[in-house]
Design an enzyme around this catalytic site. Structure first.
Site, mmCIF file in Angstrom:
data_model
loop_
_atom_site.group_PDB
_atom_site.id
_atom_site.type_symbol
_atom_site.label_atom_id
_atom_site.label_comp_id
_atom_site.label_asym_id
_atom_site.label_seq_id
_atom_site.Cartn_x
_atom_site.Cartn_y
_atom_site.Cartn_z
ATOM 1 N N THR A 36 0.834 -1.213 0.000
ATOM 2 C CA THR A 36 0.000 0.000 0.000
ATOM 3 C C THR A 36 0.863 1.255 0.000
ATOM 4 O O THR A 36 1.757 1.389 0.837
ATOM 5 C CB THR A 36 -0.864 0.025 1.284
ATOM 6 O OG1 THR A 36 -1.646 -1.156 1.322
ATOM 7 C CG2 THR A 36 -1.774 1.254 1.321
ATOM 8 N N GLN A 111 -4.262 -6.960 -6.991
ATOM 9 C CA GLN A 111 -4.764 -7.476 -5.716
ATOM 10 C C GLN A 111 -6.116 -6.854 -5.372
ATOM 11 O O GLN A 111 -6.241 -5.630 -5.247
ATOM 12 C CB GLN A 111 -3.781 -7.212 -4.577
ATOM 13 C CG GLN A 111 -4.139 -8.079 -3.372
ATOM 14 C CD GLN A 111 -3.574 -7.594 -2.067
ATOM 15 O OE1 GLN A 111 -3.643 -6.411 -1.753
ATOM 16 N NE2 GLN A 111 -3.011 -8.494 -1.290
ATOM 17 N N TYR A 193 -8.604 -8.455 6.838
ATOM 18 C CA TYR A 193 -9.548 -7.724 5.992
ATOM 19 C C TYR A 193 -10.762 -8.615 5.719
ATOM 20 O O TYR A 193 -10.845 -9.742 6.225
ATOM 21 C CB TYR A 193 -8.853 -7.234 4.715
ATOM 22 C CG TYR A 193 -7.789 -6.213 5.046
ATOM 23 C CD1 TYR A 193 -8.140 -4.972 5.584
ATOM 24 C CD2 TYR A 193 -6.429 -6.504 4.893
ATOM 25 C CE1 TYR A 193 -7.170 -4.047 5.941
ATOM 26 C CE2 TYR A 193 -5.458 -5.577 5.247
ATOM 27 C CZ TYR A 193 -5.835 -4.346 5.774
ATOM 28 O OH TYR A 193 -4.877 -3.442 6.139
ATOM 29 N N ARG A 347 9.003 -3.986 1.044
ATOM 30 C CA ARG A 347 9.595 -2.703 1.430
ATOM 31 C C ARG A 347 10.849 -2.367 0.627
ATOM 32 O O ARG A 347 11.015 -1.230 0.184
ATOM 33 C CB ARG A 347 9.918 -2.696 2.924
ATOM 34 C CG ARG A 347 8.667 -2.577 3.766
ATOM 35 C CD ARG A 347 8.935 -2.871 5.221
ATOM 36 N NE ARG A 347 8.918 -4.293 5.476
ATOM 37 C CZ ARG A 347 9.016 -4.839 6.678
ATOM 38 N NH1 ARG A 347 9.178 -4.075 7.743
ATOM 39 N NH2 ARG A 347 8.971 -6.132 6.844
#
Ligand code: PHB
Length: 407
Positions: A36, A111, A193, A347
């Site tokens: 994200t 996604q 989620y 990352r």
């Protein structure tokens, strides 16, 4: 001062041998895992900043990228500046991004994301949407307070609403993704989620066909999978789970049914479909070393993902545990040996657009900057450069450069 991370070259290892995933042969096993970054337009359409971002990260031909979580409908999310794939406008903007990725010879998966109880009840209320989940079980006291104060208390989806989600919402999003040129879609069933809220007992207290037994908790996911097998084909479907993550107050191994039990059932059902000729492209698993955007201390790790390999025989993407043993990458090398495991980075892929090239050649990695993960400007986004490029700091311009429509 943050230092570059020294690494050994991975060329001449399995990580740089081709692997078949669905209908495509990747040239290497390094994957950009979903991350994200909130650089879409305010109406959740992908932006010019994202076009450059994904284009730069696909330059090593034959690589696989997975997009950041992308909302399946307006009411599925509303986190600011997160992209969506429910409208024609969004589909057209994504098309420009997938075209670039394909021009570079690489592949991209979209996604599909739906927040459920982790959404912002105030934002939902402003747009006239109810705050919904598998059951009316808040994930935090803060969420409960915000929901109650804003007059949008969490409620369980009605059975018909779940059926609509299966038959319409996910089908629309997946079809738009394929129209937009994506090679795969990935169902986000991880990290607490919405789909994970159905799968795990702590958040699913339903008494209809979508709750109670393991079969019922997994029903929504398997129905979506079956629907998408019919509409876009199994070879285009990936699915992500995080059996050990306690992110957003999931209970994992502390839940009343152990995650190995719940997720083995799900994987067994997917393997049954594979045995009948409809094998999914990949299963993505979050390693217990990571949960969401956080790192788990080794002493707090409760289990491991080896059970996945006992049940599921197809392609696996693992993420969240490959940079702790730099410069050697012992774990990545061992995992790549089985010729069905993809090595996911998140990352470090954000701060190294040419990550695949650097891994291949053993060129040191630029550290990431957590403070810029979720800001809206270009700072800490397209400002990380390829190895050896001059790193001029244009702090002011970067901070005033915001997402714009793709021209
Ligand atoms: C996040 O935005 O921090 C995030 C999103 C999706 C995940 C995990 C973390 O699966």
């Amino acid at each position: 001062m943050v230092h570059a991370v020294k690494i050994r070259p991975l060329k001449d290892t399995k990580v740089f041998e081709p692997i078949r995933i669905g209908d495509h042969t990747l040239s290497n096993r390094v994957v950009f895992a979903p991350t994200t970054r909130r650089r879409a337009l305010d109406d959740h359409t992908p932006s010019d900043l994202q076009l450059k971002y994904y284009s730069d990260r696909s330059e090593y031909a034959g690589s696989l990228l997975i997009t950041e979580g992308t909302f399946v409908s307006e009411e599925a999310g509303l986190y600011t500046n997160v992209p969506g794939i429910w409208s024609q406008k969004q589909e057209q903007a994504w098309r420009k991004i997938t075209d670039k990725v394909h021009e570079n010879g690489s592949y991209i998966s979209c996604q599909l994301w739906n927040l459920g109880r982790t959404a912002d009840p105030v934002l939902l209320k402003e747009r006239g949407y109810d705050f919904v989940s598998s059951s009316a079980v808040y994930f935090s006291e803060d969420s409960k307070r915000m929901a109650e104060e804003s007059g949008n208390p969490l409620r369980a989806l009605k059975t018909e609403e779940v059926e609509k989600m299966v038959n319409e919402t996910y089908v629309n999003a997946a079809q738009r993704a394929i129209n937009a040129g994506f090679d795969y879609i990935e169902l986000h069933c991880a990290h607490g989620y919405l789909l994970d809220q159905f799968l795990q007992p702590c958040s699913n207290k339903r008494t209809d066909k979508y709750g109670g037994s393991i079969e019922n908790r997994a029903r929504i996911v398997l129905e979506i999978v079956d629907k998408l097998i019919e509409t876009i084909g199994s070879h285009r479907i990936g699915l992500r789970i995080s059996p050990w993550a306690k992110f957003q107050n999931m209970l994992a191994e502390k839940d009343e049914v152990h995650p190995i039990t719940t997720f083995s059932y799900l994987l067994h059902e997917l393997q049954r479909r594979a045995d009948k000729g409809t094998e999914l492209a990949y299963i993505s698993i979050v390693e217990p070393r990571a949960e969401g955007n956080e790192t788990v201390e080794p002493s707090k790790i409760a289990g491991d993902n080896s059970f996945v390999y006992n049940v599921w025989k197809g392609g696996v993407l693992r993420t969240g545990n490959y940079t702790y043993d730099v410069p050697y990458f012992y774990r990545a090398l061992a995992d790549a040996e089985d010729n069905r495991t993809l090595i996911g980075f998140s990352r470090f892929y954000t701060s190294n657009p040419d990550l695949v090239h650097r891994l291949k050649e053993g060129l040191s990695l630029t550290p990431y900057d957590r403070s810029t993960f979720y800001i809206k400007s270009n700072r800490g986004y397209n400002t990380f450069l390829r190895y050896g490029e001059e790193n001029e700091i244009h702090k002011e311009t970067e901070e005033t450069e915001f997402p714009r429509p793709i021209s």
